[in-house]
Design an enzyme around this catalytic site. Structure first.
Site, mmCIF file in Angstrom:
data_model
loop_
_atom_site.group_PDB
_atom_site.id
_atom_site.type_symbol
_atom_site.label_atom_id
_atom_site.label_comp_id
_atom_site.label_asym_id
_atom_site.label_seq_id
_atom_site.Cartn_x
_atom_site.Cartn_y
_atom_site.Cartn_z
ATOM 1 N N THR A 74 0.723 -1.191 0.164
ATOM 2 C CA THR A 74 -0.092 -0.166 -0.039
ATOM 3 C C THR A 74 0.924 1.353 -0.086
ATOM 4 O O THR A 74 0.457 1.996 -0.779
ATOM 5 C CB THR A 74 -0.899 0.063 1.057
ATOM 6 O OG1 THR A 74 -1.914 -1.344 1.228
ATOM 7 C CG2 THR A 74 -1.914 1.091 1.195
ATOM 8 N N LEU A 158 -9.517 -1.476 7.505
ATOM 9 C CA LEU A 158 -8.851 -2.246 8.768
ATOM 10 C C LEU A 158 -9.482 -1.924 9.857
ATOM 11 O O LEU A 158 -9.781 -2.852 10.886
ATOM 12 C CB LEU A 158 -7.240 -2.167 8.650
ATOM 13 C CG LEU A 158 -6.596 -2.719 9.808
ATOM 14 C CD1 LEU A 158 -6.899 -4.304 9.617
ATOM 15 C CD2 LEU A 158 -5.004 -2.545 9.330
ATOM 16 N N ALA A 232 0.357 -0.524 13.023
ATOM 17 C CA ALA A 232 0.317 0.315 11.818
ATOM 18 C C ALA A 232 1.711 0.711 11.453
ATOM 19 O O ALA A 232 2.440 -0.275 10.978
ATOM 20 C CB ALA A 232 -0.470 1.632 12.444
ATOM 21 N N ARG A 233 2.136 1.836 12.017
ATOM 22 C CA ARG A 233 3.750 1.968 11.531
ATOM 23 C C ARG A 233 4.362 2.427 12.758
ATOM 24 O O ARG A 233 3.839 3.081 13.762
ATOM 25 C CB ARG A 233 3.838 3.363 10.500
ATOM 26 C CG ARG A 233 3.366 2.675 9.212
ATOM 27 C CD ARG A 233 4.120 1.775 8.520
ATOM 28 N NE ARG A 233 3.800 1.671 7.168
ATOM 29 C CZ ARG A 233 2.982 0.435 6.793
ATOM 30 N NH1 ARG A 233 2.729 -0.518 7.840
ATOM 31 N NH2 ARG A 233 2.757 0.098 5.790
ATOM 32 N N ASP A 257 3.761 -4.340 16.102
ATOM 33 C CA ASP A 257 3.927 -5.259 14.993
ATOM 34 C C ASP A 257 4.836 -4.471 13.875
ATOM 35 O O ASP A 257 5.186 -4.914 13.156
ATOM 36 C CB ASP A 257 2.756 -5.621 14.369
ATOM 37 C CG ASP A 257 3.293 -6.725 13.131
ATOM 38 O OD1 ASP A 257 3.745 -7.620 13.366
ATOM 39 O OD2 ASP A 257 2.817 -6.334 11.820
ATOM 40 N N GLU A 262 12.861 -0.758 9.978
ATOM 41 C CA GLU A 262 13.059 -2.283 9.819
ATOM 42 C C GLU A 262 13.780 -2.923 8.648
ATOM 43 O O GLU A 262 13.765 -2.047 7.592
ATOM 44 C CB GLU A 262 11.298 -2.416 9.422
ATOM 45 C CG GLU A 262 10.389 -2.120 10.587
ATOM 46 C CD GLU A 262 9.062 -2.236 10.269
ATOM 47 O OE1 GLU A 262 8.216 -2.393 11.340
ATOM 48 O OE2 GLU A 262 8.620 -2.291 9.425
ATOM 49 N N HIS A 285 6.476 -7.412 12.028
ATOM 50 C CA HIS A 285 5.837 -6.969 10.952
ATOM 51 C C HIS A 285 5.275 -7.933 10.105
ATOM 52 O O HIS A 285 5.388 -8.031 8.965
ATOM 53 C CB HIS A 285 6.721 -6.087 9.975
ATOM 54 C CG HIS A 285 5.844 -4.726 9.270
ATOM 55 N ND1 HIS A 285 6.273 -3.552 9.098
ATOM 56 C CD2 HIS A 285 4.899 -5.176 8.395
ATOM 57 C CE1 HIS A 285 5.572 -3.008 8.404
ATOM 58 N NE2 HIS A 285 4.769 -3.870 8.024
ATOM 59 N N ALA A 287 2.004 -8.937 10.824
ATOM 60 C CA ALA A 287 0.453 -8.883 10.765
ATOM 61 C C ALA A 287 -0.220 -9.211 9.537
ATOM 62 O O ALA A 287 -1.231 -9.977 9.338
ATOM 63 C CB ALA A 287 -0.172 -7.910 11.296
ATOM 64 N N TRP A 288 0.380 -9.091 8.518
ATOM 65 C CA TRP A 288 -0.205 -9.139 6.891
ATOM 66 C C TRP A 288 0.387 -10.268 6.188
ATOM 67 O O TRP A 288 -0.281 -10.432 5.067
ATOM 68 C CB TRP A 288 0.486 -8.026 6.210
ATOM 69 C CG TRP A 288 1.855 -8.015 5.519
ATOM 70 C CD1 TRP A 288 3.150 -7.902 6.414
ATOM 71 C CD2 TRP A 288 2.395 -8.593 4.512
ATOM 72 N NE1 TRP A 288 4.197 -8.284 6.078
ATOM 73 C CE2 TRP A 288 3.796 -8.778 4.647
ATOM 74 C CE3 TRP A 288 1.724 -8.916 3.207
ATOM 75 C CZ2 TRP A 288 4.472 -8.964 3.598
ATOM 76 C CZ3 TRP A 288 2.479 -9.319 2.210
ATOM 77 C CH2 TRP A 288 3.683 -9.360 2.411
#
Length: 313
Positions: A74, A158, A232-233, A257, A262, A285, A287-288
């Site tokens: 995204t 989300l 999120a971030r 997360d 990163e 990171h 979650a996705w």
């Protein structure tokens, strides 16, 4: 038409790329691409596909055949959007591919922290249950989610998915106003909700208005024992302030997360703190990353390619 994937490894080796191969004449696939390899690999390419590899103005200027950049995610912060626009290069990203996956991960963090899972797992591993004078351990006060107040920042697909799952546990859900737009938003500001929330879950972009949205001052307004979740971030929370609140017992649990950098090559205080015995969860990171979500990235990217090709016909 030649297309090149620069970092296919970000999709995992269990995801079928056949639909991408079928959408173009030639598809070159590279698992990883270093900065100094980008130009050579994209030479002669009409389409560049990237997740996190940076495509900057200098690289765009060196690729006269490039007409489309497909971002396998995204966020487009790794693309020089201005330079692409100036060259007439379209940039197409994908959205909502991991809604179910990230919402599930968010609820996992919430449930684990509410039940003090990190603390009780540590106790069991240390043999404290074996030595207990009674049948159970009662050392860590848990949080029953039914009837508790969840505040969500981010009213997109989300955030709404997380709200739906939380409501199934009997939680009361409130969406906070968009940060920076409180004066023109009918929803309550996060600052006004901070003292009454039991769980705060963040699902908003990182920008000037949300950087350190949850800082020491905001954390000081929380009721004791509140849980903080960030899927999120990194940087939307002040991680240092959140860790201080966790250490002094004013924050009941913290689950993240993402981190500001990163991968965290230089380490991070939250990772170090995992050894300290707090109600803390740090996931990489991830979650996705359900197979369904990663397959959705491929499907949506194929849609982007086909729509772009149709627009050229």
């Amino acid at each position: 038409m030649k297309a090149v994937i620069l970092d296919a490894a970000t999709l995992g080796d269990d995801i079928d790329l056949t639909p991408l191969h079928e959408a173009v004449d030639t598809l070159e696939v590279h698992a990883h691409t270093a900065c100094e390899e980008r130009q050579a690999r994209l030479a002669g390419a009409t389409v560049a596909l990237t997740n996190k590899v940076v495509i900057d103005a200098e690289l765009i200027d060196a690729l006269p055949d490039l007409e489309l950049i497909c971002v396998l995610a995204t966020g487009t912060n790794n693309i020089d959007m201005q330079a692409a626009k100036a060259r007439g290069i379209e940039v197409r990203n994908v959205t909502a591919y991991g809604t179910a996956s990230v919402a599930q991960h968010t609820l996992m963090l919430m449930l684990a922290l509410a039940n003090r899972l990190p603390l009780y797992m540590r106790d069991v591993a240390a043999g404290r249950w074996n030595d207990s004078p009674m049948f159970c351990l009662l050392d860590h006060r848990t949080l029953q989610l039914a009837g508790k107040h969840l505040v969500i920042v981010g009213h997109g697909e989300l955030g709404r998915a997380v709200a739906h799952l939380a409501e199934a546990f009997g939680m009361r859900v409130t969406f906070a106003a968009r940060p920076g737009n409180e004066a023109h938003d009918s929803r309550p500001a996060l600052a006004s909700l901070a003292g009454e929330l039991d769980v705060l879950s963040l699902h908003c972009p990182l920008n000037d208005e949300t950087r350190h949205l949850v800082d020491a001052d905001m954390l000081a307004r929380f009721k004791p024992g509140a849980l903080l979740l960030n899927c999120a971030r990194g940087g939307i929370i002040d991680e240092s302030a959140a860790l201080d609140a966790l250490r002094n017992g004013t924050l009941g649990g913290l689950g993240v997360d993402s981190l500001p950098d990163e991968p965290p090559r230089e380490g991070h205080a939250l990772i170090d703190a995992l050894q300290e015995g707090h109600n803390l969860i740090v996931t990489p990171h991830s979650a996705w990353i359900s197979p369904e979500a990663r397959a959705n990235v491929v499907r949506l990217t194929v849609d982007n390619l086909r729509h772009w090709l149709a627009s050229r016909a």
